[in-house]
Design a protein around this motif. Structure first.
Motif, PDB file in Angstrom:
ATOM      1  N   LEU A   1       0.821  -1.204   0.000  1.00 35.60           N
ATOM      2  CA  LEU A   1       0.000   0.000   0.000  1.00 35.60           C
ATOM      3  C   LEU A   1       0.856   1.255   0.000  1.00 35.60           C
ATOM      4  CD1 LEU A   1      -2.754  -0.955   2.612  1.00 35.60           C
ATOM      5  CD2 LEU A   1      -2.871  -1.111   0.121  1.00 35.60           C
ATOM      6  N   ASN A   2       0.251   2.351  -0.430  1.00 34.66           N
ATOM      7  CA  ASN A   2       0.914   3.652  -0.407  1.00 34.66           C
ATOM      8  C   ASN A   2       0.858   4.223   1.001  1.00 34.66           C
ATOM      9  OD1 ASN A   2       1.246   6.603  -0.550  1.00 34.66           O
ATOM     10  ND2 ASN A   2       1.299   6.283  -2.758  1.00 34.66           N
ATOM     11  N   LYS A   3       2.016   4.291   1.653  1.00 32.01           N
ATOM     12  CA  LYS A   3       2.089   4.708   3.046  1.00 32.01           C
ATOM     13  C   LYS A   3       1.541   6.113   3.254  1.00 32.01           C
ATOM     14  CE  LYS A   3       5.482   5.227   6.775  1.00 32.01           C
ATOM     15  NZ  LYS A   3       6.926   5.152   7.110  1.00 32.01           N
ATOM     16  N   GLU A   4       1.874   7.038   2.353  1.00 29.26           N
ATOM     17  CA  GLU A   4       1.442   8.422   2.509  1.00 29.26           C
ATOM     18  C   GLU A   4      -0.077   8.552   2.403  1.00 29.26           C
ATOM     19  OE1 GLU A   4       3.278  10.982   3.463  1.00 29.26           O
ATOM     20  OE2 GLU A   4       4.868   9.514   3.694  1.00 29.26           O
ATOM     21  N   LYS A   5      -0.691   7.785   1.495  1.00 30.59           N
ATOM     22  CA  LYS A   5      -2.141   7.842   1.350  1.00 30.59           C
ATOM     23  C   LYS A   5      -2.841   7.334   2.603  1.00 30.59           C
ATOM     24  CE  LYS A   5      -2.460   7.576  -3.692  1.00 30.59           C
ATOM     25  NZ  LYS A   5      -2.979   6.795  -4.857  1.00 30.59           N
ATOM     26  N   ILE A   6      -2.276   6.269   3.212  1.00 29.16           N
ATOM     27  CA  ILE A   6      -2.859   5.738   4.445  1.00 29.16           C
ATOM     28  C   ILE A   6      -2.797   6.789   5.541  1.00 29.16           C
ATOM     29  CG2 ILE A   6      -2.623   3.990   6.245  1.00 29.16           C
ATOM     30  CD1 ILE A   6      -1.475   2.122   4.128  1.00 29.16           C
ATOM     31  N   LYS A   7      -1.670   7.483   5.642  1.00 29.23           N
ATOM     32  CA  LYS A   7      -1.517   8.514   6.667  1.00 29.23           C
ATOM     33  C   LYS A   7      -2.530   9.638   6.474  1.00 29.23           C
ATOM     34  CE  LYS A   7       3.303   7.919   8.025  1.00 29.23           C
ATOM     35  NZ  LYS A   7       4.629   8.544   8.145  1.00 29.23           N
ATOM     36  N   TYR A   8      -2.746  10.035   5.226  1.00 27.51           N
ATOM     37  CA  TYR A   8      -3.706  11.112   4.969  1.00 27.51           C
ATOM     38  C   TYR A   8      -5.137  10.673   5.286  1.00 27.51           C
ATOM     39  CZ  TYR A   8      -0.407  14.399   2.900  1.00 27.51           C
ATOM     40  OH  TYR A   8       0.621  15.291   2.711  1.00 27.51           O
ATOM     41  N   VAL A   9      -5.449   9.406   5.047  1.00 25.27           N
ATOM     42  CA  VAL A   9      -6.772   8.887   5.422  1.00 25.27           C
ATOM     43  C   VAL A   9      -6.968   8.985   6.927  1.00 25.27           C
ATOM     44  CG1 VAL A   9      -8.200   6.813   5.555  1.00 25.27           C
ATOM     45  CG2 VAL A   9      -7.013   7.362   3.425  1.00 25.27           C
ATOM     46  N   ILE A  10      -5.926   8.576   7.683  1.00 28.35           N
ATOM     47  CA  ILE A  10      -6.004   8.637   9.146  1.00 28.35           C
ATOM     48  C   ILE A  10      -6.143  10.087   9.613  1.00 28.35           C
ATOM     49  CG2 ILE A  10      -4.735   8.207  11.295  1.00 28.35           C
ATOM     50  CD1 ILE A  10      -3.499   5.776   9.952  1.00 28.35           C
ATOM     51  N   LEU A  11      -5.392  10.986   8.992  1.00 29.35           N
ATOM     52  CA  LEU A  11      -5.460  12.403   9.378  1.00 29.35           C
ATOM     53  C   LEU A  11      -6.838  12.988   9.088  1.00 29.35           C
ATOM     54  CD1 LEU A  11      -1.961  13.742   8.234  1.00 29.35           C
ATOM     55  CD2 LEU A  11      -2.711  13.072  10.502  1.00 29.35           C
ATOM     56  N   CYS A  12      -7.508  12.477   8.061  1.00 31.66           N
ATOM     57  CA  CYS A  12      -8.870  12.935   7.765  1.00 31.66           C
ATOM     58  C   CYS A  12      -9.873  12.387   8.778  1.00 31.66           C
ATOM     59  CB  CYS A  12      -9.266  12.500   6.352  1.00 31.66           C
ATOM     60  SG  CYS A  12      -8.385  13.360   5.038  1.00 31.66           S
ATOM     61  N   ILE A  13      -9.569  11.191   9.319  1.00 35.77           N
ATOM     62  CA  ILE A  13     -10.472  10.569  10.295  1.00 35.77           C
ATOM     63  C   ILE A  13     -10.356  11.219  11.666  1.00 35.77           C
ATOM     64  CG2 ILE A  13     -10.953   8.414  11.549  1.00 35.77           C
ATOM     65  CD1 ILE A  13     -10.143   6.896   9.046  1.00 35.77           C
ATOM     66  N   LEU A  14      -9.152  11.670  12.036  1.00 31.26           N
ATOM     67  CA  LEU A  14      -8.905  12.209  13.373  1.00 31.26           C
ATOM     68  C   LEU A  14      -9.883  13.302  13.802  1.00 31.26           C
ATOM     69  CD1 LEU A  14      -4.994  12.376  13.703  1.00 31.26           C
ATOM     70  CD2 LEU A  14      -6.572  10.783  14.779  1.00 31.26           C
ATOM     71  N   PRO A  15     -10.175  14.316  12.950  1.00 28.61           N
ATOM     72  CA  PRO A  15     -11.121  15.354  13.389  1.00 28.61           C
ATOM     73  C   PRO A  15     -12.500  14.798  13.724  1.00 28.61           C
ATOM     74  CG  PRO A  15      -9.945  16.049  11.424  1.00 28.61           C
ATOM     75  CD  PRO A  15      -9.635  14.602  11.605  1.00 28.61           C
ATOM     76  N   PHE A  16     -12.963  13.827  12.954  1.00 26.66           N
ATOM     77  CA  PHE A  16     -14.277  13.231  13.220  1.00 26.66           C
ATOM     78  C   PHE A  16     -14.263  12.453  14.534  1.00 26.66           C
ATOM     79  CE2 PHE A  16     -14.171  13.725   8.580  1.00 26.66           C
ATOM     80  CZ  PHE A  16     -15.340  14.428   8.382  1.00 26.66           C
ATOM     81  N   MET A  17     -13.145  11.772  14.810  1.00 31.55           N
ATOM     82  CA  MET A  17     -13.030  11.074  16.081  1.00 31.55           C
ATOM     83  C   MET A  17     -13.055  12.061  17.246  1.00 31.55           C
ATOM     84  SD  MET A  17     -10.071   8.308  15.004  1.00 31.55           S
ATOM     85  CE  MET A  17      -9.950   7.579  16.636  1.00 31.55           C
ATOM     86  N   GLY A  18     -12.393  13.194  17.051  1.00 30.22           N
ATOM     87  CA  GLY A  18     -12.391  14.221  18.095  1.00 30.22           C
ATOM     88  C   GLY A  18     -13.771  14.798  18.336  1.00 30.22           C
ATOM     89  N   ILE A  19     -14.505  15.053  17.253  1.00 32.90           N
ATOM     90  CA  ILE A  19     -15.865  15.608  17.376  1.00 32.90           C
ATOM     91  C   ILE A  19     -16.788  14.625  18.069  1.00 32.90           C
ATOM     92  CG2 ILE A  19     -17.889  16.323  16.045  1.00 32.90           C
ATOM     93  CD1 ILE A  19     -15.922  17.443  13.939  1.00 32.90           C
ATOM     94  N   ILE A  20     -16.640  13.337  17.755  1.00 33.71           N
ATOM     95  CA  ILE A  20     -17.473  12.306  18.410  1.00 33.71           C
ATOM     96  C   ILE A  20     -17.216  12.305  19.916  1.00 33.71           C
ATOM     97  CG2 ILE A  20     -17.813   9.813  18.644  1.00 33.71           C
ATOM     98  CD1 ILE A  20     -17.286   9.592  15.633  1.00 33.71           C
ATOM     99  N   GLN A  21     -15.953  12.403  20.319  1.00 26.94           N
ATOM    100  CA  GLN A  21     -15.624  12.422  21.744  1.00 26.94           C
ATOM    101  C   GLN A  21     -16.223  13.643  22.432  1.00 26.94           C
ATOM    102  OE1 GLN A  21     -14.756   9.771  23.018  1.00 26.94           O
ATOM    103  NE2 GLN A  21     -12.595   9.311  22.934  1.00 26.94           N
ATOM    104  N   LEU A  22     -16.215  14.775  21.754  1.00 24.45           N
ATOM    105  CA  LEU A  22     -16.736  16.009  22.346  1.00 24.45           C
ATOM    106  C   LEU A  22     -18.241  16.025  22.451  1.00 24.45           C
ATOM    107  CD1 LEU A  22     -14.446  18.662  20.560  1.00 24.45           C
ATOM    108  CD2 LEU A  22     -14.419  18.035  22.985  1.00 24.45           C
ATOM    109  N   THR A  23     -18.902  15.280  21.579  1.00 22.02           N
ATOM    110  CA  THR A  23     -20.370  15.310  21.576  1.00 22.02           C
ATOM    111  C   THR A  23     -21.000  14.152  22.348  1.00 22.02           C
ATOM    112  OG1 THR A  23     -20.347  14.127  19.440  1.00 22.02           O
ATOM    113  CG2 THR A  23     -20.493  16.544  19.399  1.00 22.02           C
ATOM    114  N   LYS A  24     -20.191  13.268  22.931  1.00 24.00           N
ATOM    115  CA  LYS A  24     -20.731  12.138  23.702  1.00 24.00           C
ATOM    116  C   LYS A  24     -21.428  12.637  24.956  1.00 24.00           C
ATOM    117  CE  LYS A  24     -17.767   8.282  22.325  1.00 24.00           C
ATOM    118  NZ  LYS A  24     -16.733   7.341  22.767  1.00 24.00           N
TER     119      LYS A  24
END
Length: 239
Positions: free
Chosen positions: A216-239
């Motif tokens: 797999l393309n390592k950089e693409k995987i990292k960017y996918v994770i970086l895109c997911i992080l804000p949503f994970m943060g918002i979920i934690q804040l809205t629990k």
């Protein structure tokens, strides 16, 4: 059933770590506290970190640069206790909010450094600051990698030295965090079962992740994770 669920979370988190180079504690400490108390999650994740890092540190020990990891890790180990004390004195709800804010800030930090090609120099002040941030996040959530990864990436001479220093840092921080967490919590048979099954699942996840990593393309995987992080943060804040 709960044992299998916790084992799967750690399997998935270790798989992400192996496939992208970071992310184990970010994902494991996001999902596990949904089902277990924070202090138990800290013991499980610290145990898994030690199990994974020990194997890698032994394999790559010839490439470890003590000079480059000394300052940030000395600072990190000093601040781990502060992070653990915060867990003891804050409610689970507040801890989730803090983790949500941290994930949002982390995604912003990664975006900024990637976009502007910022380099973290191996100065004494820089090492102390990176180490302090890592120590606090390690004590609270066992999140060791993000800041150290950028620091080592900018200052190590090759990828083997980078990986060796990072894994050795995981091992040192994990051992200290595990020791402090075990000291302050009552270890039950149930928790021991979670630890053993999670370590086994993580080793398997790591092996599979490394095999897929090569395809797999390592950089693409990292960017996918970086895109997911804000949503994970918002979920934690809205629990």
């Amino acid at each position: 059933m709960m044992v299998l669920l916790i084992a799967f979370i750690n399997f998935f988190s270790a798989f992400v770590q192996a496939a992208s180079g970071f992310g184990y504690a970010i994902f494991s400490m996001f999902f596990m506290p949904i089902f277990l108390p924070f202090n138990q999650c800290s013991v499980i994740s610290a145990s898994v970190i030690v199990a994974i890092a020990l194997q890698m540190t032994i394999t790559l020990h010839k490439h470890i640069s003590i000079k480059k990891l000394a300052v940030p890790m000395f600072s990190c180990l000093l601040f781990i206790k502060l992070g653990i004390e915060l867990i003891d004195n804050l409610s689970a709800n507040i801890l989730r909010k803090i983790m949500g804010i941290f994930l949002l800030c982390l995604s912003g930090f990664f975006y900024y450094t990637q976009k502007h090609k910022k380099i973290i120099r191996a100065t004494r002040k820089g090492g102390i600051l990176i180490g302090a941030l890592t120590g606090i996040t390690t004590g609270m959530f066992n999140i060791v990698g993000p800041f150290l990864a950028l620091y080592y990436f900018d200052n190590c001479k090759n990828h083997l030295e980078f990986k060796a220093n990072l894994e050795c840092s995981f091992l040192l921080a994990g051992l200290v965090s595990l020791g402090m967490n075990v000291y302050r919590i009552h270890i039950t048979l149930e928790l021991t079962t979670y630890v053993i099954t999670s370590c086994l699942a993580s080793v398997i996840g790591g092996i599979i992740g490394l095999k897929i990593f090569k395809k797999l393309n390592k950089e693409k995987i990292k960017y996918v994770i970086l895109c997911i992080l804000p949503f994970m943060g918002i979920i934690q804040l809205t629990k």
